[in-house]
Design a protein around this motif. Structure first.
Motif, mmCIF file in Angstrom:
data_model
loop_
_atom_site.group_PDB
_atom_site.id
_atom_site.type_symbol
_atom_site.label_atom_id
_atom_site.label_comp_id
_atom_site.label_asym_id
_atom_site.label_seq_id
_atom_site.Cartn_x
_atom_site.Cartn_y
_atom_site.Cartn_z
ATOM 1 N N LYS A 162 -8.634 13.444 11.400
ATOM 2 C CA LYS A 162 -8.447 13.896 12.782
ATOM 3 C C LYS A 162 -8.632 15.408 12.884
ATOM 4 O O LYS A 162 -9.320 15.906 13.797
ATOM 5 C CB LYS A 162 -7.049 13.516 13.275
ATOM 6 N N LEU A 163 -8.033 16.148 11.954
ATOM 7 C CA LEU A 163 -8.130 17.608 11.971
ATOM 8 C C LEU A 163 -9.584 18.059 11.842
ATOM 9 O O LEU A 163 -10.053 18.928 12.595
ATOM 10 C CB LEU A 163 -7.287 18.190 10.831
ATOM 11 N N LYS B 298 -2.603 22.874 19.571
ATOM 12 C CA LYS B 298 -2.979 21.509 19.197
ATOM 13 C C LYS B 298 -3.225 21.408 17.694
ATOM 14 O O LYS B 298 -2.854 20.422 17.055
ATOM 15 C CB LYS B 298 -4.239 21.081 19.962
ATOM 16 N N GLU C 151 2.266 18.322 10.881
ATOM 17 C CA GLU C 151 2.498 16.948 10.433
ATOM 18 C C GLU C 151 1.934 16.738 9.032
ATOM 19 O O GLU C 151 2.530 16.036 8.204
ATOM 20 C CB GLU C 151 1.874 15.964 11.419
ATOM 21 N N LEU D 100 -4.715 11.896 9.022
ATOM 22 C CA LEU D 100 -4.482 13.169 9.712
ATOM 23 C C LEU D 100 -5.584 14.179 9.408
ATOM 24 O O LEU D 100 -6.019 14.928 10.292
ATOM 25 C CB LEU D 100 -3.121 13.743 9.302
ATOM 26 N N SER E 78 0.075 21.369 15.729
ATOM 27 C CA SER E 78 0.806 20.095 15.729
ATOM 28 C C SER E 78 0.291 19.161 14.634
ATOM 29 O O SER E 78 1.064 18.434 14.006
ATOM 30 C CB SER E 78 0.708 19.413 17.103
ATOM 31 N N VAL E 79 -1.021 19.203 14.371
ATOM 32 C CA VAL E 79 -1.599 18.356 13.324
ATOM 33 C C VAL E 79 -1.286 18.928 11.940
ATOM 34 O O VAL E 79 -0.877 18.190 11.033
ATOM 35 C CB VAL E 79 -3.125 18.212 13.505
ATOM 36 N N THR E 80 -1.476 20.237 11.766
ATOM 37 C CA THR E 80 -1.223 20.844 10.449
ATOM 38 C C THR E 80 0.251 20.773 10.071
ATOM 39 O O THR E 80 0.584 20.610 8.893
ATOM 40 C CB THR E 80 -1.709 22.301 10.402
#
Length: 409
Positions: free
Chosen positions: A177-178, A137, A144, A174, A140-142
């Motif tokens: 969120k991270l 998970k 992006e 982002l 997927s953020v890093t």
């Protein structure tokens, strides 16, 4: 060396120790929040890795220095809790202002923004999160974030302003969120174990640097795990710990590190930092004050919520904790909880007017400090920590004959 470390005399001692090769393998940078400890740690990592002569000049273009300036070096690990998003938002604002006006400091503002983002993403290195159930998970953020950074990263030319503005907005979102979903309140023991394994692997690219921020907020089990590697550190690895409270660092750890003390900058010096780093010339407060203007809930609103919270307890009522959390945007980033709790301490000051009030005040201060530690050190949820705080403050109020009423009169 240390050209970006403003108003810190300790830089001369650091330069001297590095030039004379007297810089030890394990150090502690100790000093107040906002005194430049992380800036110094990152610059030290660059200096240690430089391959050119003359060594580690500020504008060195050796591959290692360029990687460290961009915070993309494979020989750098950064871990530890930190509220990164206010700085990211402030850096984004500075970058966008420079891009909109094609300012002379555009390159510096661009670096500022890129580095602010990577000060967060470095904490999610696969080295640290290896075998963690959240790693997919997080990735997927890093991923992006990395994709968005490509748009504004060097060596590419910047696109049109609207694209830059949209990219910065997306990156700030982002990063929030991270940090909100995955950044720990205190370092997990698995990260220290993973760092230990990585540190013992031979590097072909020179000195490895491991920066551990807020080492004074580690749990005892984590401190003990760190102590084991500090007792026998690998030859090609340097450990840089940072702390705001040296007294909270384990004595056995202190005995194995050399301490460099960072002084508190004067208000005038902090305003100069804001002007030179963030290119904001008209701000009259401290660095913390400036970064807090980029919080989702402004400090004045947080303090007002704190006043209402304390007033409810003083009146013998139970505050609507869920309502407070919602009003304060879940206290994300966590610095908002700190501002809220400081507000409680400000509003209870009238207690000092009487001897019994002074005794009650000491109990209030302890309860507030425990609340912060429960969240920042022991990873308790904000709701649970505030519930405990309400019980403790209600107990103090009853014990001292409704003493808190004086704070709302």
């Amino acid at each position: 060396m240390y050209d970006n470390l403003l108003h810190q005399t300790i830089s001369e001692q650091l330069k001297s120790d590095l030039d004379s090769k007297q810089f030890p393998g394990s150090v502690l940078f100790s000093g107040p929040q906002g005194s430049g400890k992380l800036t110094a740690a990152l610059e030290t990592a660059r200096i240690l890795s430089c391959t050119e002569t003359p060594h580690a000049i500020w504008n060195c273009t050796c591959p290692s220095c360029l990687q460290h300036k961009a915070l993309v070096s494979g020989n750098l690990i950064l871990t530890g809790p930190r509220d990164c998003t206010p700085e990211i938002a402030a850096a984004s604002y500075a970058f966008l202002q420079a891009a909109a006006n094609n300012a002379s400091y555009l390159t510096a503002a661009r670096y500022l923004f890129l580095r602010s983002v990577r000060k967060l993403t470095l904490r999610f290195s696969p080295v640290l999160w290896n075998d963690d159930d959240k790693i997919n998970k997080i990735a997927s953020v890093t991923s992006e974030i990395d994709e968005q950074l490509e748009t504004v990263d060097f060596p590419h030319n910047l696109p049109d302003f609207k694209t830059v503005e949209k990219t910065c907005g997306k990156l700030v979102e982002l990063c929030q969120k991270l940090e909100k979903d995955f950044l720990y309140a205190s370092i997990p023991i698995s990260h220290i174990r993973n760092v230990s394994s990585w540190a013992r692997m031979k590097s072909s690219g020179g000195t490895k640097t491991i920066i551990i921020e807020n080492a004074d907020r580690m749990l005892e089990s984590v401190r003990n795990a760190l102590l084991k590697i500090l007792e026998e550190p690998p030859e090609d690895t340097v450990f840089i710990l940072t702390a705001t409270r040296r007294s909270a660092v384990m004595p056995t750890i202190l005995s194995r590190v050399r301490t460099y003390n960072f002084s508190e900058r004067t208000l005038e010096q902090q305003q100069d930092v804001i002007s030179r780093v963030f290119h904001k010339n008209s701000f009259s407060g401290s660095i913390d004050d400036y970064l807090q203007t980029f919080l989702p809930v402004l400090p004045d609103q947080l303090r007002q919520s704190a006043k209402s919270f304390l007033s409810e307890i003083a009146s013998g009522h139970i505050p609507d904790i869920q309502g407070v959390i919602k009003e304060c945007k879940n206290f994300e980033p966590r610095i908002m909880l700190k501002v809220f709790l400081r507000g409680l301490l400000e509003y209870q000051r009238p207690l000092f007017k009487t001897p019994s009030g002074a005794q009650a005040s000491s109990c209030v201060v302890k309860a507030v400090q425990d609340c912060w530690n429960n969240v920042s050190v022991f990873n308790q949820s904000v709701q649970s920590a505030l519930e405990v705080l309400v019980k403790e403050l209600s107990k103090v109020n009853k014990m001292y004959g409704n003493v808190l009423l004086c704070v709302i009169m």
